[in-house]
Scaffold this active site. Structure first.
Site, PDB file in Angstrom:
ATOM      1  N   LYS A 144       0.809  -1.235   0.000  1.00  0.00           N
ATOM      2  CA  LYS A 144       0.000   0.000   0.000  1.00  0.00           C
ATOM      3  C   LYS A 144       0.834   1.274   0.000  1.00  0.00           C
ATOM      4  O   LYS A 144       0.407   2.287  -0.543  1.00  0.00           O
ATOM      5  CB  LYS A 144      -0.959   0.001   1.200  1.00  0.00           C
ATOM      6  N   ASP A 155      -9.974   3.212   1.461  1.00  0.00           N
ATOM      7  CA  ASP A 155     -10.148   2.692   2.827  1.00  0.00           C
ATOM      8  C   ASP A 155     -10.745   3.761   3.748  1.00  0.00           C
ATOM      9  O   ASP A 155     -11.496   3.447   4.677  1.00  0.00           O
ATOM     10  CB  ASP A 155      -8.802   2.249   3.423  1.00  0.00           C
TER      11      ASP A 155
HETATM   12  P1  NAP Z   1      -0.486  -3.877   9.955  1.00  0.00           P
HETATM   13  O1  NAP Z   1      -0.018  -2.782   9.044  1.00  0.00           O
HETATM   14  O2  NAP Z   1       0.281  -5.141  10.030  1.00  0.00           O
HETATM   15  O3  NAP Z   1      -0.604  -3.235  11.438  1.00  0.00           O
HETATM   16  C1  NAP Z   1      -0.985  -3.991  12.555  1.00  0.00           C
HETATM   17  C2  NAP Z   1      -0.819  -3.180  13.840  1.00  0.00           C
HETATM   18  O4  NAP Z   1      -1.212  -4.022  14.932  1.00  0.00           O
HETATM   19  C3  NAP Z   1       0.631  -2.767  14.119  1.00  0.00           C
HETATM   20  O5  NAP Z   1       0.630  -1.529  14.791  1.00  0.00           O
HETATM   21  C4  NAP Z   1       1.111  -3.875  15.036  1.00  0.00           C
HETATM   22  O6  NAP Z   1       2.161  -3.519  15.877  1.00  0.00           O
HETATM   23  C5  NAP Z   1      -0.119  -4.117  15.875  1.00  0.00           C
HETATM   24  N1  NAP Z   1      -0.104  -5.432  16.494  1.00  0.00           N
HETATM   25  C6  NAP Z   1       0.061  -6.632  15.888  1.00  0.00           C
HETATM   26  N2  NAP Z   1       0.017  -7.627  16.805  1.00  0.00           N
HETATM   27  C7  NAP Z   1      -0.154  -7.023  18.016  1.00  0.00           C
HETATM   28  C8  NAP Z   1      -0.244  -7.509  19.331  1.00  0.00           C
HETATM   29  N3  NAP Z   1      -0.154  -8.819  19.611  1.00  0.00           N
HETATM   30  N4  NAP Z   1      -0.416  -6.624  20.332  1.00  0.00           N
HETATM   31  C9  NAP Z   1      -0.491  -5.291  20.074  1.00  0.00           C
HETATM   32  N5  NAP Z   1      -0.392  -4.769  18.825  1.00  0.00           N
HETATM   33  C10 NAP Z   1      -0.238  -5.634  17.812  1.00  0.00           C
HETATM   34  O7  NAP Z   1      -1.967  -4.291   9.587  1.00  0.00           O
HETATM   35  P2  NAP Z   1      -3.151  -3.358   9.010  1.00  0.00           P
HETATM   36  O8  NAP Z   1      -3.164  -3.370   7.543  1.00  0.00           O
HETATM   37  O9  NAP Z   1      -3.073  -2.042   9.708  1.00  0.00           O
HETATM   38  O10 NAP Z   1      -4.436  -4.182   9.480  1.00  0.00           O
HETATM   39  C11 NAP Z   1      -4.824  -4.231  10.846  1.00  0.00           C
HETATM   40  C12 NAP Z   1      -6.142  -4.994  10.969  1.00  0.00           C
HETATM   41  O11 NAP Z   1      -7.171  -4.296  10.277  1.00  0.00           O
HETATM   42  C13 NAP Z   1      -6.107  -6.405  10.364  1.00  0.00           C
HETATM   43  O12 NAP Z   1      -6.832  -7.257  11.188  1.00  0.00           O
HETATM   44  C14 NAP Z   1      -6.807  -6.237   9.027  1.00  0.00           C
HETATM   45  O13 NAP Z   1      -7.462  -7.405   8.614  1.00  0.00           O
HETATM   46  C15 NAP Z   1      -7.837  -5.157   9.373  1.00  0.00           C
HETATM   47  N6  NAP Z   1      -8.242  -4.384   8.186  1.00  0.00           N
HETATM   48  C16 NAP Z   1      -9.559  -4.419   7.815  1.00  0.00           C
HETATM   49  C17 NAP Z   1      -9.986  -3.695   6.724  1.00  0.00           C
HETATM   50  C18 NAP Z   1     -11.432  -3.730   6.322  1.00  0.00           C
HETATM   51  O14 NAP Z   1     -11.761  -3.356   5.188  1.00  0.00           O
HETATM   52  N7  NAP Z   1     -12.332  -4.124   7.204  1.00  0.00           N
HETATM   53  C19 NAP Z   1      -9.064  -2.928   5.979  1.00  0.00           C
HETATM   54  C20 NAP Z   1      -7.715  -2.899   6.383  1.00  0.00           C
HETATM   55  C21 NAP Z   1      -7.322  -3.650   7.497  1.00  0.00           C
HETATM   56  P3  NAP Z   1       3.694  -3.864  15.473  1.00  0.00           P
HETATM   57  O15 NAP Z   1       4.059  -2.894  14.399  1.00  0.00           O
HETATM   58  O16 NAP Z   1       4.415  -3.656  16.727  1.00  0.00           O
HETATM   59  O17 NAP Z   1       3.691  -5.289  14.990  1.00  0.00           O
END
Ligand code: NAP
Length: 286
Positions: free
Chosen positions: A71, A107
């Site tokens: 992205k 998004d």
């Molecule tokens: P990402 O870029 O990988 O970011 C994930 C975030 O969560 C990071 O800040 C990460 O911290 C943190 N994290 C991961 N494991 C953790 C834990 N055990 N404890 C505390 N923090 C934790 O992912 P993303 O793209 O932002 O997506 C995040 C979520 O949103 C996913 O579940 C995804 O499926 C969902 N999402 C949904 C939509 C929709 O259309 N509904 C769209 C986009 C995303 P670190 O950097 O320290 O690992």
């Protein structure tokens, strides 16, 4: 519509991509519209991004969606990027123009769509758990909705700092503060909206929750709990919030609305949103 020699190609790139629900949602809409398009998932590793989009141009792909890990990386490879995507710093939708590939971010629109139907959020406080890619769209969405304060909580100090720095120079100027996870108990009582933007509670980690019941108990009774995760339904977080009588939203509507906004760009016309939503619900309940 059968796939023939004239069928146009749309798709999604990411790594991993096999779990993507976008083909289900988009092909249901394309079928209903009776247009000569098909939407396919392409696994593209980080190092293959430039080659993939050059190949897409060569074979006449009309447009594509982008998910992790591309992205942000795709930005310098595009001929034009909308102001909104620049402000967020991420692109999730690309389409072909005479000048080359153009990109935007749907998004943000997807995230705010279900919130707009609830009430006015002007002057409210949002608490965002996680500071990854989705959190950027959430911060932008909250700024658009007029939130007075957006508090982002993360587990790594350097990543939080980089997240905050990422907004320097952005025309959005979000009312953002970043905090370590430990200060959650003092932030929860002030939040009107609590958003889970971590993968905690996803189908691969079902049963986990970013907030335990005793933390959720600190929330105001009128707070809305919004989990971006769309499978399982409900997540553990939303089940706990529901038990506590809090209003809940899951990530399905965001997924539908960001996809509908993308398809409207590719087809340059209206799209059957209800069909897209139903296709996802049917797929998840099968
Ligand atoms: P990402 O870029 O990988 O970011 C994930 C975030 O969560 C990071 O800040 C990460 O911290 C943190 N994290 C991961 N494991 C953790 C834990 N055990 N404890 C505390 N923090 C934790 O992912 P993303 O793209 O932002 O997506 C995040 C979520 O949103 C996913 O579940 C995804 O499926 C969902 N999402 C949904 C939509 C929709 O259309 N509904 C769209 C986009 C995303 P670190 O950097 O320290 O690992």
């Amino acid at each position: 519509m059968p796939i023939t020699g004239t069928t146009q190609l749309l798709g999604v790139i990411g790594d991993p991509i096999a779990h993507s629900l976008s083909p289900v949602m988009h092909n249901a809409a394309l079928k209903e519209l009776g247009v000569d398009y098909v939407y396919v998932a392409f696994p593209v590793a980080a190092e293959g991004l430039a080659a993939a989009i050059a190949g897409f141009a060569a074979i006449g792909v009309r447009g594509f969606s982008i998910t992790i890990p591309h992205k942000q990386a795709i930005l310098p490879l595009l001929a034009t990027v909308t102001a909104e995507a620049r402000a967020v710093g991420a692109v999730n939708t690309v389409w072909r123009t005479e000048q080359g590939w153009a990109g935007t971010n749907t998004d943000v629109a997807g995230f705010i769509a279900p919130l707009k139907t609830l009430k006015s959020w002007t002057g409210s406080t949002a608490l965002v758990l996680g500071n990854g890619g989705a959190a950027r769209a959430i911060v932008a969405g909250c700024a658009q909705l007029g939130f007075e304060s957006v508090q982002v909580v993360g587990r790594r100090a350097e990543a939080l700092e980089a997240f905050q720095q990422g907004w320097v120079g952005s025309p959005l100027q979000p009312p953002l503060t970043v905090h370590p996870w430990e200060v959650l108990p003092s932030l929860l009582p002030t939040a009107d909206l609590i958003v889970n933007a971590t993968p905690l509670g996803m189908h691969t980690a079902a049963g986990q929750t970013p907030l335990a019941a005793e933390y959720l108990a600190l929330a105001q009774s009128q707070a809305v709990v919004y989990d971006l995760i769309y499978t399982p339904r409900p997540t553990r977080l939303l089940a706990l919030a529901d038990q506590q009588g809090l209003m809940t939203l899951d990530g399905l509507e965001m997924l539908v609305q960001q996809g509908a906004a993308a398809l409207a760009i590719w087809l340059d016309g209206p799209v059957p949103v209800a069909t897209m939503r139903q296709a996802l619900v049917d797929w998840l309940e099968r």
